[in-house]
Design an enzyme around this catalytic site. Sequence first.
Site: not given
Length: 376
Positions: A130, A152, A194, A235, A245, A249, A253, A256, A260, A275
């Site tokens: 956990r 994340k 980025e 960031k 998010e 946040r 993107n 993106h 994507h 990417h």
Amino acid sequence: MNAITPASAERLVRVPLGERAYDIMIGPGLIARAGREIAARMKGRRAAIITDENVAPLYLDALTASLEAAGIEASSLVLPAGEKTKSFEHLITVCDAVLTARVERNDAVIALGGGVIGDLSGFAAGIVRRGVRFVQVPTSLLAQVDSSVGGKTGINTHHGKNLVGVFHQPDLVLADSDVLNTLSEREFRAGYAEVAKYGLIDKPDFFAWLEANWRQVFSGGAARIEAIAASCQAKSDVVVADERENGPRALLNLGHTFGHALEAATAYDSRRLVHGEGVAIGMVLAHEFSARLNLASPDDARRVEAHLKAVGLPTRMRDIPGELPPAETLMDAIAQDKKVKSGKLTFILTHGIGQSFVADDVPSSEVLSFLKEKHP
Ligand SMILES: NC(=O)c1ccc[n+]([C@@H]2O[C@H](COP(=O)([O-])OP(=O)(O)OC[C@H]3O[C@@H](n4cnc5c(N)ncnc54)[C@H](O)[C@@H]3O)[C@@H](O)[C@H]2O)c1
Ligand SMILES: [Zn+2]
């Protein structure tokens, strides 16, 4: 951003998330010092290093030696390199290795690698017992400025990318700026997209600084450390404002949604598009689309494109080798992207350089006709 600090300067960015607060250290020689830095912050004396086959021959021995010198018993697991490693199958392998190494809650999982290793090992660190301690030693520029910060974690499934995972903040991020010297030019440029993104979101001065100093960022030294630190700070600010998010946040993107769609259209084939390259093209498209909606000046889109092109990034859909599917198929990919709510499209748009905002009511017909114009 005007003053450049001395060549040997190390930078520290603190992510102030209450009891989950942590430091990001940025500078040369941090792998050699990792053991001391980790031992100073952790009660446990065991660590499981997770890395990939490209990074292991370069840095695994140095990291292991540094940990052992600090009294931390280190085991290691070397996985195949590449996006496919972010899978359920490899998650099992990592969890098993962490348990075999008898890593307990005060011990650490250490991710030594790019974003793939960071996302996968962070997920394992979040679920084994956990949650055990987690240290990121990011080795790609993308990982140093983006994926290692913010907590994340996750893996891909056949339903799509990053669909299974947890939030699990690291306890420490050690971004050794020297390791970027072995990264391919192409991967460095992809990570740089980025970096530029943070300027384009809300830091026009940083973007202007990059336009003037990008060559020094690419060649290493103080400007590189400065750019990484500014990116981590940017960031961190966004993550602290919105850890999970629910709102701002989403600005991260920028570029993106289009990016994507292009990654999906090229079947995530890294020979055609990685990417950051998709993000570069996506950021130009986001600025052009904003201009088309009369939200921003077309001059801003031209400026973004000129800079990304100067560093050697692709900026147009036609820069991607091979055939792209028609605009309608790209549109389907956009509609399937997770940032779609009740028919309306959520996009990060902009009023100009460093003036991005979340628009959650963009008509899909506008997007489609824009794409048809750009990719007839
Ligand atoms: N968690 C987040 O917030 C977040 C944010 C952005 C991206 N990501 C994820 O990050 C991943 C992409 O990360 P990436 O671009 O680092 O990819 P990656 O981990 O695949 O690394 C790119 C390539 O560079 C190699 N490499 C890494 N460091 C090296 C070094 N120092 N020297 C030589 N080779 C080196 C790797 O082996 C790999 O082949 C994606 O899975 C993406 O979803 C996550
Ligand atoms: Zn990205």
